[in-house]
Enzyme design. Structure first.
Site, PDB file in Angstrom:
ATOM      1  CD  GLU A  31      24.975  52.433  27.182  1.00  0.00           C
ATOM      2  OE1 GLU A  31      26.206  52.440  27.076  1.00  0.00           O
ATOM      3  OE2 GLU A  31      24.309  53.480  27.349  1.00  0.00           O
ATOM      4  CB  THR A  40      30.669  60.053  21.741  1.00  0.00           C
ATOM      5  OG1 THR A  40      30.321  60.931  22.818  1.00  0.00           O
ATOM      6  CG2 THR A  40      31.550  60.785  20.773  1.00  0.00           C
ATOM      7  CB  ALA A  46      32.436  57.399  10.417  1.00  0.00           C
ATOM      8  CG  HIS A  49      41.663  60.130  12.479  1.00  0.00           C
ATOM      9  ND1 HIS A  49      41.414  61.113  11.542  1.00  0.00           N
ATOM     10  CD2 HIS A  49      40.670  60.227  13.398  1.00  0.00           C
ATOM     11  CE1 HIS A  49      40.322  61.767  11.889  1.00  0.00           C
ATOM     12  NE2 HIS A  49      39.844  61.254  13.011  1.00  0.00           N
ATOM     13  CB  VAL A 172      26.649  52.728  37.066  1.00  0.00           C
ATOM     14  CG1 VAL A 172      27.438  52.728  38.368  1.00  0.00           C
ATOM     15  CG2 VAL A 172      26.748  51.382  36.370  1.00  0.00           C
ATOM     16  CB  ILE A 334      37.780  57.674  24.691  1.00  0.00           C
ATOM     17  CG1 ILE A 334      38.313  56.930  25.928  1.00  0.00           C
ATOM     18  CG2 ILE A 334      38.229  56.969  23.422  1.00  0.00           C
ATOM     19  CD1 ILE A 334      39.833  56.841  26.029  1.00  0.00           C
ATOM     20  CD  GLU A 335      39.551  65.371  22.657  1.00  0.00           C
ATOM     21  OE1 GLU A 335      38.788  66.059  21.968  1.00  0.00           O
ATOM     22  OE2 GLU A 335      40.477  65.868  23.306  1.00  0.00           O
ATOM     23  CB  SER A 336      38.821  62.703  17.491  1.00  0.00           C
ATOM     24  OG  SER A 336      39.356  62.208  16.304  1.00  0.00           O
ATOM     25  CB  CYS A 441      10.972  52.250   5.469  1.00  0.00           C
ATOM     26  SG  CYS A 441      12.284  53.283   6.140  1.00  0.00           S
TER      27      CYS A 441
HETATM   28  C1  LIG Z   1      32.222  65.322  16.397  1.00  0.00           C
HETATM   29  C2  LIG Z   1      33.079  64.115  16.632  1.00  0.00           C
HETATM   30  C3  LIG Z   1      33.877  63.600  15.608  1.00  0.00           C
HETATM   31  C4  LIG Z   1      34.690  62.500  15.840  1.00  0.00           C
HETATM   32  N1  LIG Z   1      35.343  61.922  14.793  1.00  0.00           N
HETATM   33  C5  LIG Z   1      36.130  60.844  14.997  1.00  0.00           C
HETATM   34  C6  LIG Z   1      36.774  60.205  13.915  1.00  0.00           C
HETATM   35  O1  LIG Z   1      36.551  60.533  12.754  1.00  0.00           O
HETATM   36  N2  LIG Z   1      37.631  59.191  14.185  1.00  0.00           N
HETATM   37  C7  LIG Z   1      37.897  58.780  15.443  1.00  0.00           C
HETATM   38  O2  LIG Z   1      38.729  57.906  15.616  1.00  0.00           O
HETATM   39  N3  LIG Z   1      37.225  59.317  16.491  1.00  0.00           N
HETATM   40  C8  LIG Z   1      36.343  60.316  16.296  1.00  0.00           C
HETATM   41  N4  LIG Z   1      35.647  60.861  17.330  1.00  0.00           N
HETATM   42  C9  LIG Z   1      35.830  60.308  18.649  1.00  0.00           C
HETATM   43  C10 LIG Z   1      35.009  59.033  18.844  1.00  0.00           C
HETATM   44  O3  LIG Z   1      33.701  59.211  18.398  1.00  0.00           O
HETATM   45  C11 LIG Z   1      35.042  58.708  20.333  1.00  0.00           C
HETATM   46  O4  LIG Z   1      36.380  58.610  20.727  1.00  0.00           O
HETATM   47  C12 LIG Z   1      34.343  57.421  20.693  1.00  0.00           C
HETATM   48  O5  LIG Z   1      33.085  57.304  20.097  1.00  0.00           O
HETATM   49  C13 LIG Z   1      34.206  57.370  22.208  1.00  0.00           C
HETATM   50  O6  LIG Z   1      33.682  56.141  22.566  1.00  0.00           O
HETATM   51  P1  LIG Z   1      33.350  55.822  24.065  1.00  0.00           P
HETATM   52  O7  LIG Z   1      32.976  54.401  24.110  1.00  0.00           O
HETATM   53  O8  LIG Z   1      34.464  56.290  24.945  1.00  0.00           O
HETATM   54  O9  LIG Z   1      32.129  56.784  24.437  1.00  0.00           O
HETATM   55  P2  LIG Z   1      30.576  56.643  24.102  1.00  0.00           P
HETATM   56  O10 LIG Z   1      30.321  56.173  22.750  1.00  0.00           O
HETATM   57  O11 LIG Z   1      29.951  57.946  24.490  1.00  0.00           O
HETATM   58  O12 LIG Z   1      30.093  55.510  25.099  1.00  0.00           O
HETATM   59  C14 LIG Z   1      29.968  55.729  26.480  1.00  0.00           C
HETATM   60  C15 LIG Z   1      28.752  54.969  26.955  1.00  0.00           C
HETATM   61  O13 LIG Z   1      28.664  55.031  28.363  1.00  0.00           O
HETATM   62  C16 LIG Z   1      27.303  55.064  28.718  1.00  0.00           C
HETATM   63  N5  LIG Z   1      27.179  55.587  30.076  1.00  0.00           N
HETATM   64  C17 LIG Z   1      27.452  56.839  30.512  1.00  0.00           C
HETATM   65  N6  LIG Z   1      27.193  56.936  31.835  1.00  0.00           N
HETATM   66  C18 LIG Z   1      26.757  55.719  32.246  1.00  0.00           C
HETATM   67  C19 LIG Z   1      26.321  55.209  33.487  1.00  0.00           C
HETATM   68  N7  LIG Z   1      26.290  55.965  34.588  1.00  0.00           N
HETATM   69  N8  LIG Z   1      25.922  53.923  33.554  1.00  0.00           N
HETATM   70  C20 LIG Z   1      25.935  53.116  32.450  1.00  0.00           C
HETATM   71  N9  LIG Z   1      26.325  53.578  31.226  1.00  0.00           N
HETATM   72  C21 LIG Z   1      26.741  54.854  31.134  1.00  0.00           C
HETATM   73  C22 LIG Z   1      26.722  56.006  27.673  1.00  0.00           C
HETATM   74  O14 LIG Z   1      25.324  55.873  27.581  1.00  0.00           O
HETATM   75  C23 LIG Z   1      27.459  55.585  26.422  1.00  0.00           C
HETATM   76  O15 LIG Z   1      26.754  54.614  25.681  1.00  0.00           O
HETATM   77  C24 LIG Z   1      34.774  61.939  17.128  1.00  0.00           C
HETATM   78  C25 LIG Z   1      33.953  62.433  18.138  1.00  0.00           C
HETATM   79  C26 LIG Z   1      33.082  63.482  17.883  1.00  0.00           C
HETATM   80  C27 LIG Z   1      32.141  63.931  18.928  1.00  0.00           C
END
Ligand SMILES: Cc1cc2nc3c(=O)[nH]c(=O)nc-3n(C[C@H](O)[C@H](O)[C@H](O)COP(=O)(O)OP(=O)(O)OC[C@H]3O[C@@H](n4cnc5c(N)ncnc54)[C@H](O)[C@@H]3O)c2cc1C
Length: 493
Positions: A31, A40, A46, A49, A172, A334-336, A441
């Protein structure tokens, strides 16, 4: 040398690392930020769905409903708060009722159970603060709410307990393929692995392009929110409006810790780090949520935040081995409903890994349960007294808004994958999440962090490596060594 390197410790990377820790493989979770769940995963709606609004046939649909069904067990194993609240999609016209029927039918195709189309009276019985102008709704009893970052942290902690190596502060920057191995370059480190799993969220296209030609682009889309004080106990379920091309629209929802929030809007942006809120965004969510319910009070707002969706140019999750790079698996775009789908995606990715590695042996020591978190406020008076006698730190309330004790903060710091920063403590046990937003706090939590980590208080950070909070002392004591009054000290300056 590792068998598997997972890039990105959001909900996707943490779920996959934990799922793979069931097997006898050497895994590293890398990370770039100083903590798990800082992308994200720390800023979204949160919602777990139910799965009626994903288009049948897409990967989003394939993993949404099964993911939602796994939440109850997963959160109980990991001791993460989760609540099946149900959700309502409101219709304000007969035309919108047609959309409700479409969502219901779509839900049936996606394998969603326990849905019902209900009329206005029943909707208002469930949530009486909703608008009088509504006509009916889709009621999905299987929708729920969770704390996304607490879940990702719990998954990472459990993965580490089961043998995964977690590497923080490690971006990375380049990947080479040499003799059937991947070499992952970071500023001051090099990791070698047979397989790479790209869970880099908003940067997953960039990581993919380190080993293959561009096959998808991440198109960032920001969403903004307002969070209300707990005194505004407004809705029991998650309240949606009919979806549009931009997504599920503005919702009103309870949080797992008893607040209410409204949002998000949907704004396409260029900058993947642009998490500020704007006057336009916040005004929009107020206008939109006023359609669902009257009586939301601006003076009950305690904070605003924004999250960025990692939308893929393919308009679906991108999951699978790269066609050009053997052993390189994308879990991108990996969006919602990515939070909801993550547990099911993890199982699917573990199946891909099994196939690529010609099977995986079980990790005989795998323990799915995380050590329980003592939540002081949830204990009976009798148990509180017993605990305080055993450990007086549970008798000292540090965060008065959320009633968080010193004992809970110390535990959050010393767990596996524990807190290292002010926000790290806030994400795990919530001091600073209440009405004062850390005004009272914050300094006390900093003192505890400095003491427990054995560092100078000036070295305590807010979240990332150099986000120092204190820049120096306000009164330089050396000025007072031989003078005893302020006037003389001022002259000396
Ligand atoms: C506004 C909004 C509302 C949403 N609401 C919902 C909801 O209600 N329900 C639902 O199911 N989903 C929801 N989602 C979608 C959900 O939040 C995402 O699908 C999920 O959090 C994505 O997870 P992830 O692990 O793919 O990405 P992230 O949480 O972004 O994790 C990716 C990680 O990779 C790391 N990274 C990036 N580049 C590098 C690198 N070069 N080297 C090392 N580390 C790196 C980043 O720092 C980050 O920590 C929502 C998203 C948004 C933005």
């Amino acid at each position: 040398m590792y068998d598997i390197a997972v890039i990105g410790a959001g909900i996707a990377g943490c779920s996959i690392a934990r799922e793979l820790s069931r097997y006898n493989v050497r895994i590293i979770l890398i990370e770039k930020n100083s903590d798990v769940a800082d992308g994200t995963t720390k800023a979204n709606s949160a919602i777990v769905h139910a799965g009626y609004d994903t288009k049948p046939g897409t990967l989003k649909a394939r993993f949404n409903a099964p993911g939602a069904q796994m939440y109850e067990r997963l959160c109980s194993e990991l001791d993460v708060p989760y609540k099946k609240t149900g959700s309502l999609v409101l219709a304000f016209s007969l035309d919108e009722m047609k959309t409700i029927q479409k969502l219901y039918d779509q839900g049936i195709s996606n394998g969603v159970s326990d849905m019902e189309i209900i009329g206005k009276d029943k909707v208002l019985e469930i949530d009486s603060n909703l608008s009088d102008e509504l006509v009916g709704a889709l009621y999905a009893r299987n929708a729920g709410i969770v704390s996304p970052w607490e879940l990702a942290i719990a998954l990472a902690e459990n993965a580490v307990e089961n043998g995964v190596n977690l590497l923080l502060d490690s971006e990375v920057t380049n990947i080479e393929k040499m003799n059937g191995l991947y070499r992952l370059h970071m500023e001051d480190k090099l990791v070698e692995a047979r397989l790479v799993i790209n869970c880099a969220g908003l940067y997953s296209d960039k990581i993919n392009e380190m080993v293959a030609a561009p096959s998808f682009k991440i198109l960032p889309r920001r969403g903004q929110y307002n969070v209300f004080d707990k005194s505004l106990n407004f809705v029991n379920t998650v309240i949606f409006q009919c979806p549009s091309d931009l997504g599920k629209g503005v919702l009103i929802s309870p949080t797992i810790h008893g607040n209410t929030f409204i949002g998000p809007d949907a704004e396409d942006i260029q900058d993947r780090e642009s998490v500020q809120t704007t006057m336009e965004g916040i005004s929009y969510i107020w206008e939109a949520s006023a359609r669902s319910a009257k009586g939301l009070k601006p003076n009950a707002v305690i904070t605003a935040f924004a999250g960025i969706r990692a939308r893929s140019s393919t308009d679906d999750f991108v999951i699978g081995e790269s066609k050009e790079a053997k052993g390189f698996i994308n879990v991108a775009g990996i969006e919602s409903p990515g939070l909801t789908a993550a547990p099911a995606i993890a199982i699917h990715v573990a199946d891909i890994v099994k196939e690529l590695m010609g099977g995986l042996g079980a990790n005989a020591d795998f323990n799915p349960a995380r050590r329980k978190v003592l939540r002081f406020i949830e204990l009976s008076e009798e148990d509180k007294n017993i605990l305080i006698k055993q450990d007086p730190r549970y008798g000292r309330i540090i965060c008065r808004c959320e009633s968080i004790t010193e004992g809970e903060i110390v535990d959050a710091i010393h767990r596996k994958a524990g807190a290292r920063s002010l926000d790290g403590v806030k994400k795990r046990v919530r001091p600073g999440s209440g009405r004062c937003q850390g005004g009272f706090c914050g300094p006390k939590v900093m003192e505890i962090l400095a003491r427990e980590l054995g560092i100078d208080i000036k070295d305590v950070v807010k979240n990332s490596r150099k986000s120092y909070i204190l820049t120096g002392e306000t009164k330089d004591k050396s000025l007072y060594e031989d003078v005893h009054d302020f006037a003389a000290a001022s002259k000396k300056i």
